[in-house]
Scaffold this motif. Structure first.
Motif, PDB file in Angstrom:
ATOM      1  N   THR A  94       0.854  -1.192   0.000  1.00 16.64           N
ATOM      2  CA  THR A  94       0.000   0.000   0.000  1.00 16.64           C
ATOM      3  C   THR A  94       0.887   1.238   0.000  1.00 16.64           C
ATOM      4  OG1 THR A  94      -1.715  -1.198   1.213  1.00 16.64           O
ATOM      5  CG2 THR A  94      -1.861   1.209   1.195  1.00 16.64           C
ATOM      6  N   VAL A  95       0.676   2.084  -0.994  1.00 12.06           N
ATOM      7  CA  VAL A  95       1.443   3.328  -1.124  1.00 12.06           C
ATOM      8  C   VAL A  95       0.464   4.491  -1.078  1.00 12.06           C
ATOM      9  CG1 VAL A  95       3.011   4.678  -2.556  1.00 12.06           C
ATOM     10  CG2 VAL A  95       3.197   2.182  -2.523  1.00 12.06           C
ATOM     11  N   MET A 151       3.749   4.454  -8.884  1.00 10.60           N
ATOM     12  CA  MET A 151       2.501   3.848  -9.378  1.00 10.60           C
ATOM     13  C   MET A 151       1.383   4.007  -8.353  1.00 10.60           C
ATOM     14  SD  MET A 151       3.184   3.142 -12.394  1.00 10.60           S
ATOM     15  CE  MET A 151       1.515   2.666 -12.733  1.00 10.60           C
ATOM     16  N   GLY A 152       1.714   3.952  -7.070  1.00 12.99           N
ATOM     17  CA  GLY A 152       0.703   4.173  -6.037  1.00 12.99           C
ATOM     18  C   GLY A 152       0.106   5.564  -6.140  1.00 12.99           C
ATOM     19  N   PHE A 153       0.955   6.575  -6.282  1.00 13.94           N
ATOM     20  CA  PHE A 153       0.461   7.951  -6.378  1.00 13.94           C
ATOM     21  C   PHE A 153      -0.219   8.228  -7.722  1.00 13.94           C
ATOM     22  CE2 PHE A 153       3.719   8.459  -3.007  1.00 13.94           C
ATOM     23  CZ  PHE A 153       2.854   8.885  -2.003  1.00 13.94           C
ATOM     24  N   ILE A 154       0.273   7.600  -8.774  1.00 11.57           N
ATOM     25  CA  ILE A 154      -0.387   7.748 -10.086  1.00 11.57           C
ATOM     26  C   ILE A 154      -1.792   7.163 -10.016  1.00 11.57           C
ATOM     27  CG2 ILE A 154      -0.380   6.857 -12.460  1.00 11.57           C
ATOM     28  CD1 ILE A 154       2.699   7.314 -12.394  1.00 11.57           C
ATOM     29  N   ALA A 155      -1.936   6.013  -9.347  1.00 19.89           N
ATOM     30  CA  ALA A 155      -3.261   5.394  -9.222  1.00 19.89           C
ATOM     31  C   ALA A 155      -4.224   6.291  -8.455  1.00 19.89           C
ATOM     32  CB  ALA A 155      -3.140   4.038  -8.539  1.00 19.89           C
ATOM     33  N   ILE A 156      -3.714   6.986  -7.454  1.00 18.81           N
ATOM     34  CA  ILE A 156      -4.569   7.868  -6.643  1.00 18.81           C
ATOM     35  C   ILE A 156      -4.986   9.101  -7.441  1.00 18.81           C
ATOM     36  CG2 ILE A 156      -4.599   9.388  -4.624  1.00 18.81           C
ATOM     37  CD1 ILE A 156      -2.686   7.302  -3.282  1.00 18.81           C
ATOM     38  N   TYR A 157      -4.042   9.743  -8.116  1.00 18.19           N
ATOM     39  CA  TYR A 157      -4.310  11.031  -8.753  1.00 18.19           C
ATOM     40  C   TYR A 157      -4.602  10.950 -10.257  1.00 18.19           C
ATOM     41  CZ  TYR A 157      -2.540  12.764  -4.337  1.00 18.19           C
ATOM     42  OH  TYR A 157      -2.356  13.014  -2.999  1.00 18.19           O
ATOM     43  N   PHE A 158      -4.086   9.925 -10.923  1.00 17.86           N
ATOM     44  CA  PHE A 158      -4.278   9.782 -12.372  1.00 17.86           C
ATOM     45  C   PHE A 158      -4.612   8.331 -12.698  1.00 17.86           C
ATOM     46  CE2 PHE A 158      -0.943  12.934 -11.547  1.00 17.86           C
ATOM     47  CZ  PHE A 158      -1.549  14.079 -12.057  1.00 17.86           C
ATOM     48  N   GLY A 159      -5.667   7.826 -12.103  1.00 18.84           N
ATOM     49  CA  GLY A 159      -6.025   6.418 -12.224  1.00 18.84           C
ATOM     50  C   GLY A 159      -6.165   5.916 -13.641  1.00 18.84           C
TER      51      GLY A 159
END
Length: 197
Positions: A94-95, A151-159
């Motif tokens: 989990t990021v 990838m964790g932050f990309i999934a949150i902000y740019f899914g």
């Protein structure tokens, strides 16, 4: 019909020129093979190593080993850098609140195997081979760890970009990284640099 002396001399010179051109081409081919033979052998060994790693008798143990190493090292490295990363269960990471599953393809095992083969087979002194191996492995490790974090932050902000970046961008970056390090470490600087000890 007799050959004039000038024609005979010209024919000899042409033969010498052709012979010299042939020698230059042969030397260029030998030089090319000296430089790229390790790369070709590394690719062949990479295929063989991958086949061995995917043998049914050891496949599950190999996958668990790589996944555990990748997960634990990404967690430790992330905490060292104060990145909000945790794992509540194996093999999940989990990021920043986004949970991903770590699978074999996430471990960069392909690149580890390839850079090990390439480093150890390169036509340089053993000290340079070992130093290059450390540089390669450390680079793959750091880049792969940062892949999880980004990838964790990309999934949150740019899914909507997650799959494209995960599937294409990172593989291109890894390949480019390996190529750049290989060029940097194994470019011939002097004739002595290409000898094998």
């Amino acid at each position: 019909m007799s050959q004039k002396p000038g024609q005979y001399k010209s024919s000899k010179e042409e033969d010498k020129a052709k012979q010299k051109e042939k020698q230059v081409k042969q030397e260029a081919y030998r030089q090319f093979m000296r430089q790229f033979k390790p790369l070709l052998i590394a690719v062949a060994l990479w295929f063989i190593a991958n086949a061995i790693l995917h043998l049914p008798a050891i496949k599950d143990q190999v996958q668990e080993l790589f996944v555990r190493f990748t997960l634990n090292s990404a967690l430790a490295f992330g905490k060292l850098l104060f990145i909000p990363v945790e794992s509540r269960s194996f093999p999940m990471i989990t990021v920043g609140g986004y949970t991903m599953e770590v699978i074999m393809e996430c471990t960069a095992y392909n690149f580890y195997v390839f850079v090990i083969c390439l480093s150890l087979l390169s036509p340089v002194k053993w000290t340079q081979r070992l130093l290059t191996l450390v540089i390669f492995v450390a680079s793959v490790f750091v880049i792969n760890s940062f892949r999880f974090y980004t990838m964790g932050f990309i999934a949150i902000y740019f899914g909507d970009l997650f799959d494209s970046i995960h599937d294409y961008l990172w593989n291109v970056l890894f390949g480019f990284l390996v190529f750049l390090i290989w060029l940097w470490r194994f470019r011939p600087q002097t004739p002595a640099a290409t000898t094998i000890n």
